[in-house]
Design an enzyme around this catalytic site. Structure first.
Site, PDB file in Angstrom:
ATOM      1  N   CYS A  89       0.839  -1.198   0.000  1.00  0.00           N
ATOM      2  CA  CYS A  89       0.000   0.000   0.000  1.00  0.00           C
ATOM      3  C   CYS A  89       0.873   1.247   0.000  1.00  0.00           C
ATOM      4  O   CYS A  89       1.716   1.418   0.874  1.00  0.00           O
ATOM      5  CB  CYS A  89      -0.896   0.000   1.235  1.00  0.00           C
ATOM      6  SG  CYS A  89      -1.812   1.524   1.411  1.00  0.00           S
ATOM      7  N   CYS A 176      -8.084   1.462  -1.191  1.00  0.00           N
ATOM      8  CA  CYS A 176      -7.653   0.889   0.082  1.00  0.00           C
ATOM      9  C   CYS A 176      -7.570  -0.618  -0.114  1.00  0.00           C
ATOM     10  O   CYS A 176      -8.562  -1.264  -0.442  1.00  0.00           O
ATOM     11  CB  CYS A 176      -8.645   1.220   1.186  1.00  0.00           C
ATOM     12  SG  CYS A 176      -8.297   0.343   2.721  1.00  0.00           S
ATOM     13  N   GLN A 300     -20.633  -8.392  10.584  1.00  0.00           N
ATOM     14  CA  GLN A 300     -19.196  -8.704  10.593  1.00  0.00           C
ATOM     15  C   GLN A 300     -18.536  -8.171   9.325  1.00  0.00           C
ATOM     16  O   GLN A 300     -19.089  -8.324   8.235  1.00  0.00           O
ATOM     17  CB  GLN A 300     -19.003 -10.216  10.676  1.00  0.00           C
ATOM     18  CG  GLN A 300     -19.425 -10.798  12.015  1.00  0.00           C
ATOM     19  CD  GLN A 300     -18.368 -10.620  13.084  1.00  0.00           C
ATOM     20  OE1 GLN A 300     -17.249 -10.187  12.809  1.00  0.00           O
ATOM     21  NE2 GLN A 300     -18.729 -10.932  14.311  1.00  0.00           N
ATOM     22  N   GLU A 350     -29.011  -9.692  23.602  1.00  0.00           N
ATOM     23  CA  GLU A 350     -28.181  -8.599  23.090  1.00  0.00           C
ATOM     24  C   GLU A 350     -28.709  -7.281  23.652  1.00  0.00           C
ATOM     25  O   GLU A 350     -29.916  -7.105  23.785  1.00  0.00           O
ATOM     26  CB  GLU A 350     -28.235  -8.641  21.550  1.00  0.00           C
ATOM     27  CG  GLU A 350     -27.916  -7.362  20.813  1.00  0.00           C
ATOM     28  CD  GLU A 350     -26.477  -6.904  20.979  1.00  0.00           C
ATOM     29  OE1 GLU A 350     -25.564  -7.732  20.880  1.00  0.00           O
ATOM     30  OE2 GLU A 350     -26.281  -5.699  21.230  1.00  0.00           O
ATOM     31  N   ASP A 398     -19.990 -14.316  22.965  1.00  0.00           N
ATOM     32  CA  ASP A 398     -19.165 -13.553  22.017  1.00  0.00           C
ATOM     33  C   ASP A 398     -19.137 -12.093  22.480  1.00  0.00           C
ATOM     34  O   ASP A 398     -19.712 -11.224  21.843  1.00  0.00           O
ATOM     35  CB  ASP A 398     -19.760 -13.685  20.598  1.00  0.00           C
ATOM     36  CG  ASP A 398     -18.927 -12.960  19.549  1.00  0.00           C
ATOM     37  OD1 ASP A 398     -17.803 -12.506  19.862  1.00  0.00           O
ATOM     38  OD2 ASP A 398     -19.407 -12.845  18.400  1.00  0.00           O
ATOM     39  N   CYS A 425     -12.668 -11.506  20.916  1.00  0.00           N
ATOM     40  CA  CYS A 425     -11.865 -10.611  20.083  1.00  0.00           C
ATOM     41  C   CYS A 425     -10.724 -10.013  20.896  1.00  0.00           C
ATOM     42  O   CYS A 425     -10.050  -9.102  20.440  1.00  0.00           O
ATOM     43  CB  CYS A 425     -12.734  -9.519  19.477  1.00  0.00           C
ATOM     44  SG  CYS A 425     -13.583  -8.533  20.706  1.00  0.00           S
TER      45      CYS A 425
HETATM   46  N1  SAH Z   1     -22.142 -12.296  18.017  1.00  0.00           N
HETATM   47  C1  SAH Z   1     -22.408 -11.110  17.268  1.00  0.00           C
HETATM   48  C2  SAH Z   1     -21.871  -9.799  17.871  1.00  0.00           C
HETATM   49  C3  SAH Z   1     -20.713  -9.871  18.805  1.00  0.00           C
HETATM   50  S1  SAH Z   1     -20.064  -8.280  19.222  1.00  0.00           S
HETATM   51  C4  SAH Z   1     -21.897 -11.255  15.857  1.00  0.00           C
HETATM   52  O1  SAH Z   1     -21.069 -12.081  15.599  1.00  0.00           O
HETATM   53  O2  SAH Z   1     -22.356 -10.539  14.984  1.00  0.00           O
HETATM   54  C5  SAH Z   1     -20.586  -8.105  20.895  1.00  0.00           C
HETATM   55  C6  SAH Z   1     -22.039  -7.697  21.060  1.00  0.00           C
HETATM   56  O3  SAH Z   1     -22.315  -7.612  22.454  1.00  0.00           O
HETATM   57  C7  SAH Z   1     -22.400  -6.341  20.481  1.00  0.00           C
HETATM   58  O4  SAH Z   1     -23.482  -6.517  19.604  1.00  0.00           O
HETATM   59  C8  SAH Z   1     -22.812  -5.496  21.713  1.00  0.00           C
HETATM   60  O5  SAH Z   1     -23.849  -4.603  21.441  1.00  0.00           O
HETATM   61  C9  SAH Z   1     -23.246  -6.557  22.681  1.00  0.00           C
HETATM   62  N2  SAH Z   1     -23.180  -6.252  24.124  1.00  0.00           N
HETATM   63  C10 SAH Z   1     -22.295  -5.463  24.772  1.00  0.00           C
HETATM   64  N3  SAH Z   1     -22.500  -5.512  26.090  1.00  0.00           N
HETATM   65  C11 SAH Z   1     -23.548  -6.357  26.303  1.00  0.00           C
HETATM   66  C12 SAH Z   1     -24.215  -6.839  27.477  1.00  0.00           C
HETATM   67  N4  SAH Z   1     -23.851  -6.444  28.680  1.00  0.00           N
HETATM   68  N5  SAH Z   1     -25.228  -7.713  27.304  1.00  0.00           N
HETATM   69  C13 SAH Z   1     -25.589  -8.124  26.066  1.00  0.00           C
HETATM   70  N6  SAH Z   1     -24.997  -7.704  24.934  1.00  0.00           N
HETATM   71  C14 SAH Z   1     -23.989  -6.834  25.054  1.00  0.00           C
END
Ligand code: SAH
Length: 468
Positions: A89, A176, A300, A350, A398, A425
Site C-alpha cells: 500500500c 484501500c 461482521q 443482546e 461472544d 476478540c
Molecule cells: N455475536 C455477534 C456480535 C458480537 S459483538 C456477531 O457475531 O455478529 C458483541 C455484542 O455484544 C455487540 O453486539 C454489543 O452490542 C453486545 N453487548 C455489549 N455488552 C452487552 C451486554 N452487557 N449484554 C448483552 N450484549 C452486550
C-alpha cells in the site's frame, strides 16, 4: 530546546534509565508487542520500536521515556528480518489503519497464535491447552465489506480517504487494499459526481458544509451494493440528480441512503436515516444463512473469515439437534442463526434494541422458528432466565473487548451447561474469563485463533470448554 533536552536528560537520570531522550542507539529486536511494535532492550529496559520486527538489528532514536519502558523511532535497519516485506500500500505509513503490512502474512499468523498462547499462560495460568495454528485467508487483501470514509474539500472538488495519523486532516485516497474493490469504486463515484454538482464537504472547524462521510457496504456473496451519505443537514443539494447519476453509473447498486448528523461530534452516524433511492436493505449470505443489512446494522466486516469462525463455533458446540443453546451477546443473531441450523432451540440476548430487531428479521428471512431473541444485558437476562427454571446444554458467548461480566460467568458455573463455546476478540480478557470458568469446574479443551483482520494486530479466537 537545549533546556528541554536537559530536563529530559535529568528525568532519565532521576528515573535511573540507561538511555536518554533523543539518544541514538542500536538495538536487537526480540519480540513483537500486542500492538505490533518491535520490542528491544537496553540493559533490561524495554524499548518499543514501531515498524521494527523480531530478529532485526536496528538503529533508533529514543522518543519517549517512562519508568518501565520507552519508545523509539526507527532510523535504519542494520540487518532485516527474513519476514520483512515491502508494504504494497503506497499510503501505509501515513494511514495507520494497518500496522503489519511490513510483516510476512504467514509470520503474522504465527505471531497471532503466540499472542493467544502468551495471554492464556500469563493471565489465565492455563497450560497445556492446544492452541491451533491461526486460520488465515488464502488472499489476505480486499477482505472488508464496509468502508467509512471522511469527506473533505480541496481546490477542484471533494476528497475522501482517511485521517492522517493522530489528526483530523483528511488525506485523499483512491484505493484501500483491504477494502473490496467495489468499495473503492463507490467512494470514487460519489466524490466525482458530488463534486460535479458542487455539493460542499462538511468542515469540522466551522461546522458548515454538507457531506461528512460516505459509508459503503458490499454483499460479498450477492454483489449487492449500498451507499450511505452522511450529511450535516437535512437537505442534500441536488439530491435527485446526484442519486440518479449514481444509480446510472454503478451497476448492482441497490440502495442509496441518507443519514443526518448535525452534531459537532466524531461519531459518524446521526439519529435520522432515510432511503433516497432503491431498497432499505442489501442482502448477504454466510454459509447457508441469509442476512439483511441496513445502513445502521452491525454486520461482521470480513465475511469470508466469519464463515470459518462460526463454522468452528458450530463444530465446537457439537450439536445433534437435541440441544438448547444460549447465545449471549448475539448482535444481529449471526451466530444464533448459524447454530439454529443444528440445535433444538437457540435463545439470543443482546443489549442493542436495533440489533435484536435485525436478528428477528433475519430469523424470519431464513424461515427459522427455533430461535428466540431478547433485548437486555446478558448478565441480567440470563440469570433471570435460569432462575425461572430454564437450562442451556450449550452456552455460546461472544462478548465485546472487555470480556464477559462476572455475573454471567457465575450463572454459567451455576447452570452447568455441558459445553461452553467462547468467541473472543481480545485474548487478555479471554484468558481472565477462562481462569474463572476453570476454577468453576470447566476445562479448556482447545483454542482456535482465526484471522479476521489481516495486516492488523487484531486476533479472534474460538474456544471449546467442557464441564469437568
Ligand atoms: N455475536 C455477534 C456480535 C458480537 S459483538 C456477531 O457475531 O455478529 C458483541 C455484542 O455484544 C455487540 O453486539 C454489543 O452490542 C453486545 N453487548 C455489549 N455488552 C452487552 C451486554 N452487557 N449484554 C448483552 N450484549 C452486550
Amino acid at each position: 530546546m537545549a533546556n528541554k533536552r536537559k530536563q529530559h536528560n535529568n528525568e532519565a537520570a532521576v528515573l535511573d534509565l540507561p538511555v536518554e531522550k533523543n539518544q541514538q542507539i542500536e538495538l536487537t529486536i526480540e519480540d513483537l508487542s500486542h500492538e505490533g511494535n518491535g520490542v528491544g532492550r537496553v540493559e533490561g529496559y524495554t524499548v518499543f520500536v514501531p515498524g521494527a520486527l523480531p530478529g532485526e538489528r536496528v538503529s533508533v532514536a529514543i522518543t519517549k521515556l517512562k519508568k518501565q519502558y520507552g519508545y523509539a523511532r526507527l532510523l535504519d535497519i542494520v540487518s532485516a528480518s527474513e519476514d520483512r516485506r515491502e508494504p504494497p500500500c503506497p499510503i501505509y505509513k501515513r494511514c495507520g489503519g494497518c500496522t503489519l503490512q511490513h510483516f510476512d502474512y504467514q509470520a503474522q499468523l504465527s505471531f497471532k497464535r503466540k499472542l493467544v498462547e502468551d495471554n492464556l499462560r500469563r493471565i489465565g495460568k492455563i497450560e497445556g491447552v492446544t492452541v491451533h495454528p491461526t486460520i488465515g485467508m488464502d488472499n489476505p487483501w480486499r477482505y472488508r465489506n464496509k468502508a467509512q470514509v471522511p469527506i473533505g474539500e480541496e481546490e477542484g472538488g471533494l476528497i475522501g480517504g482517511f485521517y492522517a495519523q493522530r489528526s483530523h486532516e483528511i488525506i485523499d485516497m483512491e484505493s484501500c487494499l483491504i477494502q473490496h474493490e467495489k468499495s473503492d469504486f463507490l467512494v470514487n463515484q460519489v466524490k466525482k459526481i458530488a463534486s460535479k454538482y458542487g455539493i460542499p464537504a462538511y468542515d469540522e472547524g466551522s461546522h458548515r458544509g454538507v457531506l461528512r462521510h460516505v459509508v459503503t457496504k458490499v454483499g460479498f456473496a450477492t454483489g449487492e451494493l449500498m451507499i450511505v451519505l452522511i450529511t450535516n443537514s437535512d437537505k442534500l443539494p441536488h439530491q435527485q440528480a446526484l442519486v440518479e447519476e449514481l444509480a446510472r453509473e454503478i451497476p448492482d447498486l441497490k440502495s442509496v441512503v441518507q443519514n443526518i448528523n448535525t452534531k459537532r461530534t466524531n461519531v459518524i452516524f446521526g439519529d435520522n436515516t432515510r432511503v433516497l433511492w432503491g431498497e432499505e436493505y442489501i442482502y448477504d449470505t454466510i454459509g447457508d444463512v441469509k442476512f439483511a443489512i441496513s445502513a445502521r446494522s452491525f454486520y461482521q466486516v470480513n465475511p469470508v473469515q466469519t464463515e470459518k469462525l462460526y463454522s468452528k463455533a458450530l463444530e465446537y458446540a457439537g450439536l445433534t439437534g437435541q440441544e438448547n443453546v444460549v447465545d449471549a451477546y448475539c448482535g444481529i443473531g449471526t451466530i444464533s442463526l448459524f447454530l439454529a441450523q443444528k440445535a433444538k432451540k437457540v435463545f439470543g440476548v443482546e443489549i442493542v434494541p436495533d440489533a435484536i430487531e435485525d436478528a428477528k428479521r433475519n430469523a424470519a428471512l431464513n424461515g427459522m422458528d427455533n430461535v428466540e431473541f431478547q433485548v437486555g444485558e446478558a448478565e441480567k437476562v440470563i440469570p433471570a432466565w435460569y432462575t425461572l427454571g430454564n437450562r442451556a446444554d450449550v452456552m455460546v458467548v461472544d462478548p465485546p473487548r472487555k470480556g464477559c461480566d462476572e455475573a454471567l460467568l457465575q450463572t454459567i458455573i451455576d447452570m452447568k451447561p455441558e459445553k461452553v463455546v467462547y468467541v473472543s476478540c481480545n485474548p487478555s480478557t479471554l484468558a481472565r474469563d477462562l481462569r474463572i470458568l476453570e476454577d468453576g469446574g470447566y476445562r479448556t479443551v482447545e483454542v482456535q485463533p482465526v484471522d479476521m483482520f489481516p495486516h492488523t494486530t487484531h486476533v479472534e479466537c474460538v474456544v471449546k470448554l467442557y464441564l469437568k
